[in-house]
Scaffold this motif. Sequence first.
Motif, PDB file in Angstrom:
ATOM      1  N   SER A 111      12.377   4.698  -0.270  1.00 49.89           N
ATOM      2  CA  SER A 111      12.232   6.118   0.108  1.00 49.89           C
ATOM      3  C   SER A 111      13.513   6.918  -0.088  1.00 49.89           C
ATOM      4  O   SER A 111      13.865   7.759   0.731  1.00 49.89           O
ATOM      5  CB  SER A 111      11.726   6.237   1.546  1.00 49.89           C
ATOM      6  OG  SER A 111      10.410   5.755   1.638  1.00 49.89           O
ATOM      7  N   ASP A 112      14.208   6.649  -1.179  1.00 49.02           N
ATOM      8  CA  ASP A 112      15.438   7.373  -1.523  1.00 49.02           C
ATOM      9  C   ASP A 112      16.498   7.304  -0.428  1.00 49.02           C
ATOM     10  O   ASP A 112      17.377   8.170  -0.355  1.00 49.02           O
ATOM     11  CB  ASP A 112      15.145   8.851  -1.836  1.00 49.02           C
ATOM     12  CG  ASP A 112      14.251   9.034  -3.034  1.00 49.02           C
ATOM     13  OD1 ASP A 112      14.391   8.257  -4.001  1.00 49.02           O
ATOM     14  OD2 ASP A 112      13.402   9.947  -3.011  1.00 49.02           O
ATOM     15  N   GLN A 170       0.843  -1.204   0.000  1.00 45.45           N
ATOM     16  CA  GLN A 170       0.000   0.000   0.000  1.00 45.45           C
ATOM     17  C   GLN A 170       0.875   1.249   0.000  1.00 45.45           C
ATOM     18  O   GLN A 170       0.572   2.233  -0.672  1.00 45.45           O
ATOM     19  CB  GLN A 170      -0.931   0.015   1.210  1.00 45.45           C
ATOM     20  CG  GLN A 170      -2.062  -0.965   1.121  1.00 45.45           C
ATOM     21  CD  GLN A 170      -2.900  -0.985   2.395  1.00 45.45           C
ATOM     22  OE1 GLN A 170      -2.497  -0.463   3.434  1.00 45.45           O
ATOM     23  NE2 GLN A 170      -4.064  -1.597   2.304  1.00 45.45           N
ATOM     24  N   LEU A 171       1.958   1.229   0.766  1.00 49.37           N
ATOM     25  CA  LEU A 171       2.841   2.394   0.855  1.00 49.37           C
ATOM     26  C   LEU A 171       3.727   2.558  -0.372  1.00 49.37           C
ATOM     27  O   LEU A 171       3.955   3.675  -0.843  1.00 49.37           O
ATOM     28  CB  LEU A 171       3.718   2.291   2.105  1.00 49.37           C
ATOM     29  CG  LEU A 171       3.016   2.461   3.441  1.00 49.37           C
ATOM     30  CD1 LEU A 171       3.944   2.048   4.580  1.00 49.37           C
ATOM     31  CD2 LEU A 171       2.560   3.900   3.617  1.00 49.37           C
ATOM     32  N   LEU A 172       4.256   1.456  -0.880  1.00 49.41           N
ATOM     33  CA  LEU A 172       5.257   1.519  -1.948  1.00 49.41           C
ATOM     34  C   LEU A 172       4.689   1.306  -3.344  1.00 49.41           C
ATOM     35  O   LEU A 172       5.384   1.536  -4.327  1.00 49.41           O
ATOM     36  CB  LEU A 172       6.353   0.476  -1.693  1.00 49.41           C
ATOM     37  CG  LEU A 172       7.114   0.621  -0.382  1.00 49.41           C
ATOM     38  CD1 LEU A 172       8.080  -0.536  -0.207  1.00 49.41           C
ATOM     39  CD2 LEU A 172       7.822   1.954  -0.310  1.00 49.41           C
ATOM     40  N   GLY A 173       3.454   0.864  -3.420  1.00 52.24           N
ATOM     41  CA  GLY A 173       2.855   0.586  -4.719  1.00 52.24           C
ATOM     42  C   GLY A 173       3.137  -0.833  -5.159  1.00 52.24           C
ATOM     43  O   GLY A 173       3.970  -1.538  -4.597  1.00 52.24           O
ATOM     44  N   THR A 174       2.436  -1.235  -6.183  1.00 53.92           N
ATOM     45  CA  THR A 174       2.604  -2.581  -6.718  1.00 53.92           C
ATOM     46  C   THR A 174       3.818  -2.594  -7.629  1.00 53.92           C
ATOM     47  O   THR A 174       3.916  -1.788  -8.552  1.00 53.92           O
ATOM     48  CB  THR A 174       1.346  -3.001  -7.495  1.00 53.92           C
ATOM     49  OG1 THR A 174       0.225  -2.897  -6.619  1.00 53.92           O
ATOM     50  CG2 THR A 174       1.464  -4.426  -7.994  1.00 53.92           C
ATOM     51  N   PRO A 175       4.744  -3.500  -7.372  1.00 50.99           N
ATOM     52  CA  PRO A 175       5.963  -3.547  -8.189  1.00 50.99           C
ATOM     53  C   PRO A 175       5.712  -4.213  -9.541  1.00 50.99           C
ATOM     54  O   PRO A 175       4.676  -4.835  -9.762  1.00 50.99           O
ATOM     55  CB  PRO A 175       6.896  -4.396  -7.342  1.00 50.99           C
ATOM     56  CG  PRO A 175       5.977  -5.310  -6.606  1.00 50.99           C
ATOM     57  CD  PRO A 175       4.741  -4.499  -6.320  1.00 50.99           C
ATOM     58  N   VAL A 229       8.328  -0.040   7.593  1.00 48.90           N
ATOM     59  CA  VAL A 229       7.259   0.948   7.802  1.00 48.90           C
ATOM     60  C   VAL A 229       7.713   1.992   8.820  1.00 48.90           C
ATOM     61  O   VAL A 229       7.577   3.200   8.596  1.00 48.90           O
ATOM     62  CB  VAL A 229       5.938   0.270   8.245  1.00 48.90           C
ATOM     63  CG1 VAL A 229       4.918   1.301   8.694  1.00 48.90           C
ATOM     64  CG2 VAL A 229       5.379  -0.579   7.106  1.00 48.90           C
ATOM     65  N   ALA A 230       8.285   1.560   9.933  1.00 53.96           N
ATOM     66  CA  ALA A 230       8.758   2.499  10.961  1.00 53.96           C
ATOM     67  C   ALA A 230       9.872   3.391  10.413  1.00 53.96           C
ATOM     68  O   ALA A 230       9.921   4.591  10.703  1.00 53.96           O
ATOM     69  CB  ALA A 230       9.242   1.734  12.195  1.00 53.96           C
ATOM     70  N   PHE A 231      10.764   2.830   9.612  1.00 51.95           N
ATOM     71  CA  PHE A 231      11.853   3.594   9.007  1.00 51.95           C
ATOM     72  C   PHE A 231      11.286   4.710   8.134  1.00 51.95           C
ATOM     73  O   PHE A 231      11.692   5.871   8.234  1.00 51.95           O
ATOM     74  CB  PHE A 231      12.748   2.662   8.184  1.00 51.95           C
ATOM     75  CG  PHE A 231      13.973   3.316   7.614  1.00 51.95           C
ATOM     76  CD1 PHE A 231      15.159   3.316   8.327  1.00 51.95           C
ATOM     77  CD2 PHE A 231      13.951   3.929   6.368  1.00 51.95           C
ATOM     78  CE1 PHE A 231      16.308   3.926   7.807  1.00 51.95           C
ATOM     79  CE2 PHE A 231      15.081   4.540   5.841  1.00 51.95           C
ATOM     80  CZ  PHE A 231      16.260   4.531   6.565  1.00 51.95           C
ATOM     81  N   MET A 232      10.319   4.357   7.275  1.00 54.71           N
ATOM     82  CA  MET A 232       9.722   5.361   6.387  1.00 54.71           C
ATOM     83  C   MET A 232       8.938   6.407   7.169  1.00 54.71           C
ATOM     84  O   MET A 232       8.952   7.589   6.815  1.00 54.71           O
ATOM     85  CB  MET A 232       8.818   4.678   5.352  1.00 54.71           C
ATOM     86  CG  MET A 232       9.589   3.922   4.290  1.00 54.71           C
ATOM     87  SD  MET A 232       8.555   3.292   2.941  1.00 54.71           S
ATOM     88  CE  MET A 232       7.468   2.152   3.770  1.00 54.71           C
TER      89      MET A 232
END
Length: 180
Positions: free
Chosen positions: A61-62, A18-23, A155-158
Amino acid sequence: MTAIKQVRRMAGHDELQQLLGTPAPRQPSPEDWAEVENYIGSPLPSDYKAFLDTYGAGVISDELVVFHPRRSSPLLERMRSIHERFAARRERRPDDFPHPFHPEPGGLISWGYDYGSDEHFFLPCHPDPDRWKIVTMAHEEGCDTFDGPFADFIVAFMERLEFMDEDGNIRPATPSFESC
């Protein structure tokens, strides 16, 4: 770097998608992991392997770089190099490195790094790899331990990651994944 400490909340693979999108579709193979798991003498955490089988090697997240066994920068080569280099540093400065490094029993297992010069490891502290903790070696001195699975760590990192924009304002990072 702010410490990432949290109890298990089980974000899981679905929240990461959900956060990163479908690869882009990938064709993972169980053989991808055989050589790496043979080297460490254990399976790796299942959510870690699922993430890399889905997304492949890349940058989250770069900032956070992760490696897959079958990419241009293979995971196993990196593991061996990091373990050897950090074990040598620990030998010279044991107070700066509270944990041993693989292949020592219970040694930290490298899986990635971030552009802030922090290295990220699994701490094989339980017979079940899905219960291993994550240790961040902050600038090679001092450790932060995350008590949760890989997906929750990501998730926590982002969530805590911030960047400065062109106007000098601090803003939260945008969740993203760029394959490499």
